[in-house]
Design a protein around this motif. Structure first.
Motif, PDB file in Angstrom:
ATOM      1  N   LEU A 153       0.852  -1.181   0.000  1.00  0.00           N
ATOM      2  CA  LEU A 153       0.000   0.000   0.000  1.00  0.00           C
ATOM      3  C   LEU A 153       0.888   1.231   0.000  1.00  0.00           C
ATOM      4  CD1 LEU A 153      -2.747   1.505   0.387  1.00  0.00           C
ATOM      5  CD2 LEU A 153      -2.386   1.264   2.854  1.00  0.00           C
ATOM      6  N   ASP A 154       0.766   2.060  -1.024  1.00  0.00           N
ATOM      7  CA  ASP A 154       1.454   3.348  -1.056  1.00  0.00           C
ATOM      8  C   ASP A 154       0.493   4.433  -0.598  1.00  0.00           C
ATOM      9  OD1 ASP A 154       3.585   1.969  -2.068  1.00  0.00           O
ATOM     10  OD2 ASP A 154       3.563   2.910  -4.043  1.00  0.00           O
ATOM     11  N   TRP A 155       0.992   5.336   0.226  1.00  0.00           N
ATOM     12  CA  TRP A 155       0.168   6.416   0.783  1.00  0.00           C
ATOM     13  C   TRP A 155       0.964   7.703   0.661  1.00  0.00           C
ATOM     14  CZ3 TRP A 155      -3.994   5.400   4.790  1.00  0.00           C
ATOM     15  CH2 TRP A 155      -4.608   6.574   5.231  1.00  0.00           C
ATOM     16  N   SER A 156       0.436   8.672  -0.057  1.00  0.00           N
ATOM     17  CA  SER A 156       1.136   9.944  -0.216  1.00  0.00           C
ATOM     18  C   SER A 156       0.264  11.088   0.278  1.00  0.00           C
ATOM     19  CB  SER A 156       1.512  10.178  -1.681  1.00  0.00           C
ATOM     20  OG  SER A 156       0.350  10.351  -2.483  1.00  0.00           O
ATOM     21  N   ILE A 157       0.930  12.189   0.623  1.00  0.00           N
ATOM     22  CA  ILE A 157       0.231  13.391   1.063  1.00  0.00           C
ATOM     23  C   ILE A 157       0.924  14.615   0.479  1.00  0.00           C
ATOM     24  CG2 ILE A 157       1.580  13.355   3.212  1.00  0.00           C
ATOM     25  CD1 ILE A 157      -0.655  14.931   4.567  1.00  0.00           C
ATOM     26  N   ARG A 158       0.128  15.535  -0.013  1.00  0.00           N
ATOM     27  CA  ARG A 158       0.603  16.869  -0.361  1.00  0.00           C
ATOM     28  C   ARG A 158      -0.338  17.841   0.329  1.00  0.00           C
ATOM     29  NH1 ARG A 158       4.003  19.424  -3.713  1.00  0.00           N
ATOM     30  NH2 ARG A 158       3.485  21.560  -4.326  1.00  0.00           N
ATOM     31  N   GLY A 211      12.424   7.319  18.111  1.00  0.00           N
ATOM     32  CA  GLY A 211      13.061   8.592  17.838  1.00  0.00           C
ATOM     33  C   GLY A 211      14.222   8.537  16.869  1.00  0.00           C
ATOM     34  N   THR A 212      14.513   7.357  16.308  1.00  0.00           N
ATOM     35  CA  THR A 212      15.608   7.249  15.343  1.00  0.00           C
ATOM     36  C   THR A 212      15.085   7.509  13.928  1.00  0.00           C
ATOM     37  OG1 THR A 212      15.295   4.858  15.003  1.00  0.00           O
ATOM     38  CG2 THR A 212      16.772   5.562  16.794  1.00  0.00           C
ATOM     39  N   ARG A 213      16.015   7.562  12.986  1.00  0.00           N
ATOM     40  CA  ARG A 213      15.675   7.757  11.586  1.00  0.00           C
ATOM     41  C   ARG A 213      16.134   6.539  10.794  1.00  0.00           C
ATOM     42  NH1 ARG A 213      17.674  13.170   9.122  1.00  0.00           N
ATOM     43  NH2 ARG A 213      15.905  12.743   7.743  1.00  0.00           N
ATOM     44  N   GLY A 214      15.474   6.280   9.666  1.00  0.00           N
ATOM     45  CA  GLY A 214      15.894   5.173   8.831  1.00  0.00           C
ATOM     46  C   GLY A 214      14.955   4.979   7.671  1.00  0.00           C
ATOM     47  N   PRO A 215      15.388   4.246   6.633  1.00  0.00           N
ATOM     48  CA  PRO A 215      14.562   4.061   5.439  1.00  0.00           C
ATOM     49  C   PRO A 215      13.349   3.167   5.653  1.00  0.00           C
ATOM     50  CG  PRO A 215      16.569   2.773   5.274  1.00  0.00           C
ATOM     51  CD  PRO A 215      16.724   3.642   6.492  1.00  0.00           C
ATOM     52  N   TRP A 216      13.455   2.226   6.601  1.00  0.00           N
ATOM     53  CA  TRP A 216      12.301   1.372   6.877  1.00  0.00           C
ATOM     54  C   TRP A 216      12.353   0.844   8.306  1.00  0.00           C
ATOM     55  CZ3 TRP A 216      13.403  -3.599   8.346  1.00  0.00           C
ATOM     56  CH2 TRP A 216      14.571  -4.193   7.873  1.00  0.00           C
ATOM     57  N   LEU A 217      11.185   0.390   8.736  1.00  0.00           N
ATOM     58  CA  LEU A 217      11.013  -0.240  10.042  1.00  0.00           C
ATOM     59  C   LEU A 217       9.964  -1.328   9.867  1.00  0.00           C
ATOM     60  CD1 LEU A 217      10.534   1.452  13.490  1.00  0.00           C
ATOM     61  CD2 LEU A 217       8.765  -0.095  12.644  1.00  0.00           C
ATOM     62  N   ALA A 218      10.161  -2.461  10.510  1.00  0.00           N
ATOM     63  CA  ALA A 218       9.194  -3.560  10.406  1.00  0.00           C
ATOM     64  C   ALA A 218       8.694  -3.955  11.786  1.00  0.00           C
ATOM     65  CB  ALA A 218       9.811  -4.766   9.707  1.00  0.00           C
ATOM     66  N   LEU A 232       4.486  -6.261   9.124  1.00  0.00           N
ATOM     67  CA  LEU A 232       4.232  -5.014   8.417  1.00  0.00           C
ATOM     68  C   LEU A 232       5.551  -4.263   8.282  1.00  0.00           C
ATOM     69  CD1 LEU A 232       1.368  -5.561  10.037  1.00  0.00           C
ATOM     70  CD2 LEU A 232       0.845  -3.337   9.075  1.00  0.00           C
ATOM     71  N   VAL A 233       5.816  -3.790   7.086  1.00  0.00           N
ATOM     72  CA  VAL A 233       7.024  -3.021   6.820  1.00  0.00           C
ATOM     73  C   VAL A 233       6.614  -1.598   6.466  1.00  0.00           C
ATOM     74  CG1 VAL A 233       9.156  -2.851   5.501  1.00  0.00           C
ATOM     75  CG2 VAL A 233       8.134  -5.107   5.931  1.00  0.00           C
ATOM     76  N   PHE A 234       7.150  -0.633   7.174  1.00  0.00           N
ATOM     77  CA  PHE A 234       6.861   0.786   6.960  1.00  0.00           C
ATOM     78  C   PHE A 234       8.092   1.408   6.309  1.00  0.00           C
ATOM     79  CE2 PHE A 234       4.633  -0.836  10.625  1.00  0.00           C
ATOM     80  CZ  PHE A 234       3.327  -0.398  10.432  1.00  0.00           C
ATOM     81  N   ALA A 235       7.933   1.940   5.090  1.00  0.00           N
ATOM     82  CA  ALA A 235       9.093   2.413   4.339  1.00  0.00           C
ATOM     83  C   ALA A 235       8.891   3.839   3.841  1.00  0.00           C
ATOM     84  CB  ALA A 235       9.370   1.483   3.160  1.00  0.00           C
ATOM     85  N   HIS A 236       9.961   4.604   3.883  1.00  0.00           N
ATOM     86  CA  HIS A 236       9.982   5.962   3.340  1.00  0.00           C
ATOM     87  C   HIS A 236      10.344   5.935   1.861  1.00  0.00           C
ATOM     88  CE1 HIS A 236       9.661   8.656   6.841  1.00  0.00           C
ATOM     89  NE2 HIS A 236      10.385   7.791   7.523  1.00  0.00           N
ATOM     90  N   ALA A 237       9.710   6.795   1.072  1.00  0.00           N
ATOM     91  CA  ALA A 237      10.231   7.089  -0.260  1.00  0.00           C
ATOM     92  C   ALA A 237      11.564   7.818  -0.088  1.00  0.00           C
ATOM     93  CB  ALA A 237       9.250   7.945  -1.042  1.00  0.00           C
ATOM     94  N   PHE A 280       3.862  20.974   1.474  1.00  0.00           N
ATOM     95  CA  PHE A 280       4.892  19.946   1.630  1.00  0.00           C
ATOM     96  C   PHE A 280       4.289  18.605   1.221  1.00  0.00           C
ATOM     97  CE2 PHE A 280       3.037  19.765   5.983  1.00  0.00           C
ATOM     98  CZ  PHE A 280       2.844  18.391   6.120  1.00  0.00           C
ATOM     99  N   ALA A 281       5.180  17.645   0.932  1.00  0.00           N
ATOM    100  CA  ALA A 281       4.721  16.348   0.446  1.00  0.00           C
ATOM    101  C   ALA A 281       5.594  15.231   1.021  1.00  0.00           C
ATOM    102  CB  ALA A 281       4.753  16.301  -1.076  1.00  0.00           C
ATOM    103  N   TYR A 282       4.968  14.090   1.280  1.00  0.00           N
ATOM    104  CA  TYR A 282       5.660  12.872   1.691  1.00  0.00           C
ATOM    105  C   TYR A 282       5.030  11.688   0.958  1.00  0.00           C
ATOM    106  CZ  TYR A 282       7.881  15.150   5.747  1.00  0.00           C
ATOM    107  OH  TYR A 282       8.631  15.957   6.573  1.00  0.00           O
ATOM    108  N   ARG A 283       5.838  10.631   0.753  1.00  0.00           N
ATOM    109  CA  ARG A 283       5.331   9.370   0.217  1.00  0.00           C
ATOM    110  C   ARG A 283       5.796   8.230   1.120  1.00  0.00           C
ATOM    111  NH1 ARG A 283       6.997   7.971  -5.549  1.00  0.00           N
ATOM    112  NH2 ARG A 283       9.045   8.794  -4.881  1.00  0.00           N
ATOM    113  N   TYR A 284       4.872   7.316   1.379  1.00  0.00           N
ATOM    114  CA  TYR A 284       5.158   6.191   2.256  1.00  0.00           C
ATOM    115  C   TYR A 284       4.717   4.883   1.586  1.00  0.00           C
ATOM    116  CZ  TYR A 284       5.026  10.087   5.596  1.00  0.00           C
ATOM    117  OH  TYR A 284       5.220  11.280   6.237  1.00  0.00           O
ATOM    118  N   ARG A 285       5.293   3.785   2.058  1.00  0.00           N
ATOM    119  CA  ARG A 285       4.877   2.456   1.587  1.00  0.00           C
ATOM    120  C   ARG A 285       4.737   1.533   2.786  1.00  0.00           C
ATOM    121  NH1 ARG A 285       7.963   0.654  -3.422  1.00  0.00           N
ATOM    122  NH2 ARG A 285       6.235   1.848  -4.342  1.00  0.00           N
TER     123      ARG A 285
END
Length: 307
Positions: A153-158, A211-218, A232-237, A280-285
């Motif tokens: 599932l891709d979810w974006s916001i602008r 509170g950390t940063r990273g490209p994905w978290l599961a 479930l895998v949560f990933a940043h564009a 502003f815009a973000y995209r998530y997966r």
């Protein structure tokens, strides 16, 4: 795998697999209780095997509803729902601070045999009725893979500020509560996900991820009633983590205890402002998978899903 899309106008959009499993229901009908911050949400979300991986109105936080876009602290308003955190006072029941997100319509809607994609127009409305922001939201269901046992599932916001003054985005942490940076796209897991495992690319211990940063978290857990795990895998564009393109650094808000939740927090430690007329815009997966996936399998699957 073939999917079937059903749109009950004014209510929800549902995605069902060829085997008859409803894997996603996106509800845009306004909720009855304004204190829970009326806004669209995705629930139930299920794996291809039919395991539910979202929670809805749990008794500890009635305003937690599956997967939803939130803003806990926005220029004095609460688009998260429920009690509001005030500096020096803690959580207070302040209905006059709770805003809502109004569904204005779908500007695009495409359903194919193996993909659903739509764009939804929403307005963020303060408690008093003032329109504060215009949102263009995109959702796409794709990569439904029976062999892998997963779908995406891709979810974006602008988001555009339609006020005549800046919008200030924060969190309970920016208001004084330590390590409570919840805001942004938020997932609430079902009760049986409590105590589940948290994985990151750099193999951080679960209690150090907050509170950390990273490209994905599961997040992975074992179900009650039925045998088996789900992941479930949560990933940043990529652009979300690019300092040149992102409006503000994103951090993980994640808890396994006392309840399971993950948020792509866009204002964990510091506030940021959005000027009038600016966007502003973000995209998530989010990858929804059957089984307890390890880091190598997660990384390989994400690599197979180009942005």
């Amino acid at each position: 795998m073939t999917i079937r899309v059903t749109h009950t106008h004014g209510e929800h959009v549902a995605v069902t697999t060829a085997g008859g499993t409803e894997i996603l229901r996106y509800v845009y009908r306004p909720d009855p209780d304004p204190f829970e911050s009326r806004k669209p949400y995705a629930h139930p979300v299920r794996t291809l095997a039919g395991h539910t991986v979202t929670g809805y109105r749990p008794n500890d936080h009635r305003w937690h509803k599956g997967l939803q876009m939130t803003a806990s602290h926005l220029s004095g308003q609460n688009f998260w729902g429920g009690n509001s955190y005030l500096p020096g006072e803690g959580y207070q029941r302040l209905p006059e601070r709770v805003g809502s997100m109004r569904h204005d319509g779908f500007s695009s809607f495409t359903a194919d045999d193996d993909r659903l994609a739509f764009t939804e127009d929403l307005t963020w409305v303060a408690h008093g009725g003032q329109e504060w922001a215009a949102e263009e939201r995109g959702l796409a269901v794709h990569s439904v893979d029976e062999v892998a046992g997963a779908w995406a599932l891709d979810w974006s916001i602008r988001l555009t500020n339609v006020r005549d003054e800046p919008l200030a985005f924060g969190s309970p942490t920016t208001a004084g509560r330590e390590m409570a940076g919840y805001t942004g796209l938020q997932w609430r897991g079902p009760r049986d996900f409590t105590g589940g495992g948290v994985l990151t690319p750099d193999a951080l211990p679960a209690d150090e991820v907050m509170g950390t940063r990273g490209p994905w978290l599961a997040f992975t857990a074992e179900h009650d009633e039925t045998d088996g795990h789900s992941t479930l895998v949560f990933a940043h564009a990529p652009e979300n983590l690019d300092e040149k393109t992102a409006v503000h650094p994103s951090h993980w808000f994640v808890r396994s205890e006392p309840f399971p939740t993950v948020a792509f927090s866009w204002a964990f430690f510091e506030e940021f402002e959005l000027a009038p007329g600016e966007s502003f815009a973000y995209r998530y997966r989010i990858v929804v998978a059957d089984g307890a996936w390890d880091r190598d399998r997660i990384a390989a699957h994400l690599e197979s899903l180009p942005w």
